[in-house]
Design an enzyme around this catalytic site. Structure first.
Site, PDB file in Angstrom:
ATOM      1  CG  HIS A 197      -0.689  -0.259   2.222  1.00 59.36           C
ATOM      2  ND1 HIS A 197       0.514   1.598   2.821  1.00 59.36           N
ATOM      3  CD2 HIS A 197      -0.324  -0.798   3.621  1.00 59.36           C
ATOM      4  CE1 HIS A 197       0.233   0.762   4.475  1.00 59.36           C
ATOM      5  NE2 HIS A 197       0.087  -0.581   4.694  1.00 59.36           N
ATOM      6  CG  HIS A 248       4.572  -1.672   2.807  1.00 58.26           C
ATOM      7  ND1 HIS A 248       3.102  -1.689   2.288  1.00 58.26           N
ATOM      8  CD2 HIS A 248       4.468  -1.962   3.462  1.00 58.26           C
ATOM      9  CE1 HIS A 248       2.338  -2.528   2.685  1.00 58.26           C
ATOM     10  NE2 HIS A 248       3.515  -2.783   3.706  1.00 58.26           N
ATOM     11  CB  CYS A 266      -1.110  -9.932  19.605  1.00 54.35           C
ATOM     12  SG  CYS A 266      -1.410  -9.698  18.145  1.00 54.35           S
ATOM     13  CB  CYS A 306       2.069  -8.104  17.262  1.00 59.41           C
ATOM     14  SG  CYS A 306       0.782  -6.980  17.324  1.00 59.41           S
ATOM     15  CB  CYS A 343      -3.697  -6.850  20.414  1.00 59.12           C
ATOM     16  SG  CYS A 343      -2.384  -6.532  19.017  1.00 59.12           S
ATOM     17  CG  HIS A 386      -3.271  -7.312  15.262  1.00 57.16           C
ATOM     18  ND1 HIS A 386      -2.402  -7.131  15.635  1.00 57.16           N
ATOM     19  CD2 HIS A 386      -3.032  -7.856  13.842  1.00 57.16           C
ATOM     20  CE1 HIS A 386      -1.593  -7.527  14.709  1.00 57.16           C
ATOM     21  NE2 HIS A 386      -1.862  -7.666  13.610  1.00 57.16           N
ATOM     22  CE  LYS A 398      -1.451   3.274  12.755  1.00 54.70           C
ATOM     23  NZ  LYS A 398      -1.324   1.912  12.621  1.00 54.70           N
ATOM     24  CE  LYS A 407       3.898  -4.274  10.875  1.00 57.14           C
ATOM     25  NZ  LYS A 407       5.701  -4.721  11.424  1.00 57.14           N
TER      26      LYS A 407
END
Ligand code: ZN
Length: 526
Positions: free
Chosen positions: A21, A24, A130, A133, A155, A158, A305, A308
């Site tokens: 995306h 990156h 998690c 993560c 988390c 997530h 935001k 990722k």
């Protein structure tokens, strides 16, 4: 800064299970602009990027897709990640995969070295893990779940419940490095930047560091510990080492000495891994810490935001298919202050494309060359006596080149663009004011017309050189149209710190036609 020093810049390695995306791509372009600038300045430059391919999640998705993990990561690297680099015109010198033998073999050497030196011990670990993560979470990292997970701790990244794991692990004595890290941050204020990132890291480390669990035994898709092959190394410990295994650690000490230490460009979400764990690992191994860890901000889309993990991304080729890779690169480097959060919107991109690239820079280039062709048969004329207006252009160019280089030195990429753009604005104002088309009507003004077009052509030469790291394709077209390659050499070989020197285009050069650098976009990209 003088030419010839070493500049080794890295991006985080792509987690192969992600979907590419603009987040990156943003990091890649920033590192690439820095690399191209330094390369063009004559510094010994090396840009590294690559892929992060181990871990439980990758094993699970590979299995779910009926592939071995190696087949799965091979497929993703070739179908998603290497093509991304082409889409946005990245000039990386190396691409490392954490499944490369040069990486796996030398991660083992690094681990064995730490083990032999007493920095790794066996312990029991119990905690909230998690899977998303791939790390143990502190209670402060968890939030109240909502919806189907109401009443549970989840988390924060997530929004999914964590698993309570109890395992025998190997631990890295990271707590030993609390004070050495604080001393290092103190001695080297530029180690973590920008300032907000530095403050956050120091506050975190001041609370005291825990030892770090660095092995897993519940799955086997990873690098086996050399002294206990029932454990694989924790993915972050594995991934961070790419920066030195690519540079020769463990097998080419000469290469390592010539490249290391690196400047790491990272998103601020992974700042602690790079600014705390990574230098502690290096200190333990007796390897120099990085030159700098720079944490850039979030990209916000519609106020949210670009995550990722949540895959809310816009694919980079959604933008480049319409606007081209140069516009992509220019937009993200100029519209967002590097180091701070910034918003992306299609409206802002379209508006800046039209105003700054098509009308500002592109039109300046095409009409200047068209006038040289119309009034002087394409032959760059000699300037006569310079007036204060002509000299002012030369002064703007000289100042912009110096300021842009200083901005790149402090990684203020947006400030570099702003400095260079003073040339575009000054030249457009100059042409409006000097009215070469009016001068051309009276043969008595031929000398003045020659001076004006010589000045404008010289300004274009400087723009091509200074903007080349940002917009390699458009500037190459301009360089070709200026026809200075036979006299001055290739665009990417022009010493960028000398771009402000005047009178570089040889008098008598015959310029060619210039196609539109930034063609009109007919329909909205939405
Ligand atoms: Zn998570």
């Amino acid at each position: 800064m003088s030419a010839g020093k070493s500049f080794y810049v890295t991006t985080p390695i792509f987690y192969v299970n992600d979907v590419p995306h603009i987040g990156h791509a943003y990091t890649e372009v920033a590192a690439d602009v820095l690399a191209r600038w330094h390369r063009q300045a004559g510094d010994r430059t090396w840009m590294l990027t690559g892929t992060d391919e181990h871990g439980e999640k990758i094993l699970r998705t590979a299995t779910a897709n009926g592939a071995t993990p190696q087949e799965w990561v091979d497929r993703l690297v070739e179908s998603a990640w290497k093509p991304l680099l082409d889409t946005i015109d990245i000039s990386n010198n190396d691409f490392i995969r954490t499944t490369d033998a040069r990486h796996e073999d030398n991660v083992k050497k690094f681990l064995q070295h730490l083990y032999d030196a007493g920095f790794i011990y066996t312990g029991e670990y119990e905690g909230s893990y998690c899977v998303g993560c791939e790390e143990y979470k502190q209670d402060s990292d968890l939030v109240e779940g909502t919806g189907e997970f109401a009443g549970e701790k989840v988390c924060a990244i997530h929004s999914k419940p964590v698993e309570n794991l109890h395992e025998k692990n190997y631990f890295f004595r990271m707590s030993d490095f609390t004070q050495p890290l604080l001393d290092m941050y103190e001695a080297n204020p530029n180690f973590v930047q920008p300032e907000s990132a530095r403050n956050e890291v120091i506050q975190f480390v001041k609370q005291g560091l825990n030892d770090l669990s660095i092995s897993r035994s519940s799955f086997d898709w990873g690098i086996k510990l050399p002294w206990d092959d029932s454990h694989v190394v924790y993915v972050w410990f594995d991934a961070l080492l790419n920066y030195i295994t690519a540079a020769g650690y463990g097998y080419d000490e000469e290469k390592l000495a010539s490249l290391w230490p690196a400047t790491h460009i990272v998103g601020k979400d992974i700042l602690r891994f790079h600014a705390v764990i990574w230098p502690a690992m290096l200190m333990a191994a007796g390897v120099e810490v990085p030159h700098q860890v720079y944490g850039h901000g979030w990209l916000l889309v519609g106020g949210e935001k670009m995550s990722k993990s949540k895959l809310t991304g816009i694919a980079p080729n959604d933008i480049t298919d319409t606007f081209g890779s140069d516009a992509f690169r220019y937009y993200f480097m100029s519209a967002i202050s590097f180091g701070q959060d910034g918003s992306f919107s299609w409206e802002d991109l379209s508006a800046r494309y039209q105003a700054e690239l098509a009308n500002g820079f592109g039109n300046l280039a095409s009409r200047t060359l068209a006038m040289v062709t119309r009034y002087f048969d394409g032959v760059v004329p000699a300037a006569g006596e310079l007036t204060p207006s002509d000299k002012a252009i030369a002064d703007v160019v000289a100042a912009a080149a110096v300021e842009a280089d200083a901005a790149i030195e402090r990684l203020a990429i947006h400030d570099a663009v702003t400095s260079i753009w003073t040339i575009v604005d000054a030249l457009n104002g100059y042409i409006t004011e000097q009215e070469p088309w009016a001068l051309a009507k009276d043969p008595a003004n031929a000398g003045r017309l020659a001076t004006v077009l010589n000045t404008a052509t010289e300004g274009l030469r400087a723009l091509a050189v200074l903007l080349s790291p940002f917009m390699p394709q458009a500037t190459q077209k301009l360089w070709s149209a200026l026809n200075v390659e036979p006299s001055l050499g290739a665009l990417t070989a022009q010493p960028i710190r000398e771009a402000g020197k005047w009178n570089q285009v040889p008098i008598g050069t015959t310029v060619g036609a210039l196609e539109a650098l930034f063609p009109r976009i007919e329909s909205s990209a939405e």
